[in-house]
Design an enzyme around this catalytic site. Sequence first.
Site, mmCIF file in Angstrom:
data_model
loop_
_atom_site.group_PDB
_atom_site.id
_atom_site.type_symbol
_atom_site.label_atom_id
_atom_site.label_comp_id
_atom_site.label_asym_id
_atom_site.label_seq_id
_atom_site.Cartn_x
_atom_site.Cartn_y
_atom_site.Cartn_z
ATOM 1 N N THR A 1 -1.778 61.123 -48.468
ATOM 2 C CA THR A 1 -1.983 60.437 -47.188
ATOM 3 C C THR A 1 -3.384 59.850 -47.080
ATOM 4 O O THR A 1 -3.553 58.712 -46.651
ATOM 5 C CB THR A 1 -1.729 61.410 -46.021
ATOM 6 O OG1 THR A 1 -0.394 61.915 -46.115
ATOM 7 C CG2 THR A 1 -1.903 60.720 -44.688
ATOM 8 N N HIS B 1 3.576 63.644 -37.471
ATOM 9 C CA HIS B 1 2.969 62.851 -38.541
ATOM 10 C C HIS B 1 3.573 61.447 -38.412
ATOM 11 O O HIS B 1 4.458 61.062 -39.172
ATOM 12 C CB HIS B 1 3.305 63.476 -39.895
ATOM 13 C CG HIS B 1 2.518 62.932 -41.055
ATOM 14 N ND1 HIS B 1 1.717 61.823 -40.954
ATOM 15 C CD2 HIS B 1 2.438 63.335 -42.352
ATOM 16 C CE1 HIS B 1 1.152 61.583 -42.132
ATOM 17 N NE2 HIS B 1 1.586 62.479 -42.993
#
Length: 334
Positions: free
Chosen positions: A80, A157
């Site tokens: 990420t 998320h």
Amino acid sequence: MTSARQKTDAGPASAPAPGKGFSFRSPHLLAIEGMKADQIAALLDLGAEYAAVGRSARKTLDVLAGKTQINLFFETSTRTRNSFELAAQRLGADCINLSAATSSIKKGETLIDTAMTLSAMRPDVLVIRHPDAGAAALLAEKVNCAVINAGDGRHEHPTQALLDALTIRNHKGRIAGLTVAICGDILHSRVARSNIHLLNAMGARVRVIAPPTLLPAAIDRLGVEVRHDMESGLAGCDIVMMLRLQAERMAGAFVPSPREYFRLFGLDANKLSAARDNALIMHPGPMNRGVEIDSDIADDIDRSLIREQVEMGVAIRMACLHALVAARDEGDGG
């Protein structure tokens, strides 16, 4: 529909621009919950344009030239963090990576102290990953810039759900009407929560498949169907989304053993046969091969979308950065 990995463009890239009718107007991206379908669709459309940029010969643009992005990660995340960093670089922004392991936070500095310090640097975007739910929202109250939640505890998320949705749309042409099974450690997964909110908002039928020990209480209130076995859960599914066992968030025994878990809930060819013949496989990564997914299934080039999810991650994060900064610039009259 032509998939992202099948189509390439060797020509020069031009910068996509949110038009006057662009539906996503928000100072921050903290959660999918509460977002409307048109807001989600606007980000997906812009993400699709940036996916085309990523497949072109010229990938670097000046959309965010002169802007500064700070990535503040209190949890380790190579995938990420690197995706957000690359997204910023491709848009022409300056990007600074801060890790809690090497910052003043280790010396006892609070999140609010950190927020005030970073705000004094006048960044345009802060991307935060934190082990506590609500950390991104708290940060957003204390800084004068856009905040993107890159994962907060078990909460959400949002960019993962957006990239998953873009990947699905690339191959199925739509999200509405699809049956999507989310399988595995639902209890500890912020990815599952964001995907549930997004898929419901976009008109999909959502199932969760897990042992009772790995399901949150009252999960059905989120508008999902609950199954405790893979065969009935995967029946008729268009998308099979696997989740990893998050041992780092587990205090106690939630499954008898990894081997027994794979036997009952790990995705292999036999279990996948219960889904539709053209069902596609997804996983947010990192994968525990032989625990929640068989390697042959994960690497199946005809059915696995796992690598494309990584590609779409850069594209959707470019879209989110562009949209948030553009909204703030408009609000400032610039």
